[in-house]
Design a protein around this motif. Structure first.
Motif, PDB file in Angstrom:
ATOM      1  N   ASN A  59       0.995  -1.188   0.000  1.00 22.97           N
ATOM      2  CA  ASN A  59       0.081  -0.088   0.030  1.00 22.97           C
ATOM      3  C   ASN A  59       0.837   1.339   0.110  1.00 22.97           C
ATOM      4  O   ASN A  59       0.632   2.038  -0.621  1.00 22.97           O
ATOM      5  CB  ASN A  59      -0.962   0.132   1.165  1.00 22.97           C
ATOM      6  N   TRP A  60       1.922   1.170   0.847  1.00 20.35           N
ATOM      7  CA  TRP A  60       2.642   2.425   0.824  1.00 20.35           C
ATOM      8  C   TRP A  60       3.500   2.797  -0.550  1.00 20.35           C
ATOM      9  O   TRP A  60       3.648   3.786  -1.048  1.00 20.35           O
ATOM     10  CB  TRP A  60       3.921   2.216   1.933  1.00 20.35           C
ATOM     11  N   LEU A  61       4.040   1.372  -1.107  1.00 25.43           N
ATOM     12  CA  LEU A  61       4.643   1.475  -2.390  1.00 25.43           C
ATOM     13  C   LEU A  61       3.696   2.196  -3.603  1.00 25.43           C
ATOM     14  O   LEU A  61       4.006   2.976  -4.363  1.00 25.43           O
ATOM     15  CB  LEU A  61       5.325   0.296  -2.887  1.00 25.43           C
ATOM     16  N   GLU A  62       2.596   1.715  -3.500  1.00 23.29           N
ATOM     17  CA  GLU A  62       1.562   2.117  -4.336  1.00 23.29           C
ATOM     18  C   GLU A  62       1.511   3.742  -4.315  1.00 23.29           C
ATOM     19  O   GLU A  62       1.158   4.513  -5.264  1.00 23.29           O
ATOM     20  CB  GLU A  62       0.129   1.589  -4.280  1.00 23.29           C
ATOM     21  N   ALA A  63       1.226   4.197  -2.798  1.00 22.82           N
ATOM     22  CA  ALA A  63       0.824   5.526  -2.624  1.00 22.82           C
ATOM     23  C   ALA A  63       2.312   6.419  -2.951  1.00 22.82           C
ATOM     24  O   ALA A  63       1.911   7.537  -3.519  1.00 22.82           O
ATOM     25  CB  ALA A  63       0.494   5.900  -1.230  1.00 22.82           C
ATOM     26  N   ALA A  64       3.293   6.035  -2.745  1.00 24.15           N
ATOM     27  CA  ALA A  64       4.535   6.555  -3.074  1.00 24.15           C
ATOM     28  C   ALA A  64       5.025   6.588  -4.557  1.00 24.15           C
ATOM     29  O   ALA A  64       5.640   7.499  -4.853  1.00 24.15           O
ATOM     30  CB  ALA A  64       5.545   6.011  -2.263  1.00 24.15           C
ATOM     31  N   ALA A  65       4.382   5.857  -5.539  1.00 27.69           N
ATOM     32  CA  ALA A  65       4.771   5.430  -6.621  1.00 27.69           C
ATOM     33  C   ALA A  65       4.638   6.978  -7.585  1.00 27.69           C
ATOM     34  O   ALA A  65       3.290   7.272  -7.513  1.00 27.69           O
ATOM     35  CB  ALA A  65       4.347   4.434  -7.222  1.00 27.69           C
TER      36      ALA A  65
END
Length: 71
Positions: A59-65
């Motif tokens: 979820n963090w990676l998706e938000a940060a991408a």
């Protein structure tokens, strides 16, 4: 084409890249052709499927991408 000629061309190309401020690196990656590779990928995915920490990280990676402009 002789090996000497090819080596000269490669050296010239590498020298030009270095002159442009680049440097060579070597990385080793998994051999996807190796027997058992697909099965091991599947095994690891199944281990992580319901892991709450894995979900949080994804979820963090998706938000940060930064995906602007991706098709």
């Amino acid at each position: 084409m002789t090996t000497v000629h090819a080596n000269t061309r490669v050296k010239k190309h590498r020298d030009a890249l270095r002159a442009a401020g680049l440097r060579p690196i070597q990385i080793w990656v998994p051999d996807t052709r190796r027997p058992g590779f697909v099965e091991e990928c599947r095994r690891q995915c199944l281990v992580l499927r319901n892991d709450p920490q894995e979900k949080e990280i994804m979820n963090w990676l998706e938000a940060a991408a930064d995906t602007d402009g991706w098709v």
